[in-house]
Design an enzyme around this catalytic site. Structure first.
Site, PDB file in Angstrom:
ATOM      1  N   LYS A  38       0.810  -1.227   0.000  1.00 51.04           N
ATOM      2  CA  LYS A  38       0.000   0.000   0.000  1.00 51.04           C
ATOM      3  C   LYS A  38       0.847   1.283   0.000  1.00 51.04           C
ATOM      4  O   LYS A  38       0.484   2.259  -0.653  1.00 51.04           O
ATOM      5  CB  LYS A  38      -0.953   0.018   1.193  1.00 51.04           C
ATOM      6  CG  LYS A  38      -2.096  -0.990   1.071  1.00 51.04           C
ATOM      7  CD  LYS A  38      -3.058  -0.835   2.231  1.00 51.04           C
ATOM      8  CE  LYS A  38      -4.180  -1.855   2.150  1.00 51.04           C
ATOM      9  NZ  LYS A  38      -5.191  -1.645   3.193  1.00 51.04           N
ATOM     10  N   ASP A  62     -10.200   2.713   2.444  1.00 52.96           N
ATOM     11  CA  ASP A  62     -10.322   2.076   3.768  1.00 52.96           C
ATOM     12  C   ASP A  62     -11.070   2.961   4.765  1.00 52.96           C
ATOM     13  O   ASP A  62     -11.916   2.482   5.522  1.00 52.96           O
ATOM     14  CB  ASP A  62      -8.932   1.729   4.326  1.00 52.96           C
ATOM     15  CG  ASP A  62      -8.285   0.562   3.595  1.00 52.96           C
ATOM     16  OD1 ASP A  62      -9.020  -0.312   3.088  1.00 52.96           O
ATOM     17  OD2 ASP A  62      -7.044   0.515   3.520  1.00 52.96           O
TER      18      ASP A  62
END
Ligand code: ATR
Length: 277
Positions: free
Chosen positions: A66, A102
């Protein structure tokens, strides 16, 4: 030709994202595929560089890529910028964009299960890793008054609070009893209780009766923390909803339809979790 999207991580075999996106592709009868790609760290930059040539419309990025994805994309959305990590890639006019869904997924799950959660006032977040960064960003964006970050390693809690200065503070684990006494929303982002359902849990005794307890861990679905909270009559929110909701914006970007998180989808993922934990 079928539109292709992917999830890329290392390891990747346990990811439930293919199940989620394939469910929606079938629901909307879209001629598309969502592939699982196991890419080790040293091959990730080449993988991203070849996405357009491989015909991908975009995809998801997970552990351990990420932060690397954040540095490789040409443009980022605000959430990715704030969190410092990218979990969703897409092309717009040939430009590779990176976003982070997220924080959106965390907030959308609470919106769906405890609509008044933004009035919780004070939140306490357990953990200071990548997941906590997304949670703290969501809490700040949605207007929580005060956010306490509690972590075993104090320096990481401090670093996270410093990243989001203003309404955050950092604390060691020992401060919890006092912090819990006026916590409106408790969020666990640590791996505490994962894989070991008998592990000791926090004493939630000091929490106000009105508190909401959320866990972002979804294996097991009812973590020891959530079990203890439910036994005390507190409202609980499990981690599976965040996983389902974070997938929505990516699917919409790649395939042009905004999908819904339904109980049928949730049941399908729960069945899969029960089958192969
Ligand atoms: P993620 O990206 O999923 O957040 P991470 O960056 O590895 O993963 O962070 C894991 C978090 O769980 C950290 O806050 C970690 O605490 P430390 O910073 O002190 O390592 C926390 N954690 C993991 N195991 C723990 C345990 N047994 N007790 C308390 N905290 C734990």
């Amino acid at each position: 030709m079928a539109e292709r999207a992917f999830i890329c991580g290392h390891p990747i075999e346990h990811s439930r994202s293919p199940l989620i996106h394939t469910h929606w592709l079938r629901e909307f009868r879209i001629d598309g595929v969502y592939e699982r790609r196991d890419v080790p760290p040293e091959a990730f930059a080449d993988f991203v560089g070849a996405l357009a040539d491989e015909g991908y419309v975009g995809g998801n990025v997970t552990i351990p890529h990420k932060e690397h994805a954040y540095s490789l994309v040409q443009r980022r959305d605000d959430a990715a910028e704030a969190i410092g990590a990218v979990n969703t890639l897409w092309f717009d006019d040939g430009v590779l964009f990176g976003g982070n869904t997220d924080a959106y997924g965390f907030a959308a799950n609470l919106d769906a299960t405890e609509p008044a959660w933004t009035e919780s006032g004070t939140a306490t977040v357990l953990g200071a890793g990548g997941a906590a960064r997304a949670v703290v960003h969501a809490l700040l964006t949605r207007g929580l008054r005060e956010i306490r970050i509690v972590n075993r390693t104090l320096s990481r809690a401090r670093a996270l609070a410093d990243r989001f200065p203003g309404r955050t503070s950092h604390h060691g684990w020992e401060a919890l009893p006092e912090l819990l006494s006026d916590t409106g929303l408790l969020v666990n982002t640590t791996s505490l209780g994962m894989g070991d359902p008998t592990a000791a849990v926090l004493d939630l005794g000091p929490l106000p009766k009105s508190a909401i307890v959320a866990d972002i861990v979804y294996v097991p679905l009812q973590t020891p923390l959530l079990k203890e909270a439910a036994q005390r009559g507190l409202r609980t929110v499990d981690g599976l909803g965040m996983l389902l909701h974070q997938a929505v914006p990516g699917f919409e970007r790649w395939f042009g339809i905004r999908p819904e998180v339904t109980s049928a989808l949730r049941d399908a993922v729960i069945a899969d979790l029960q089958e192969k934990q």
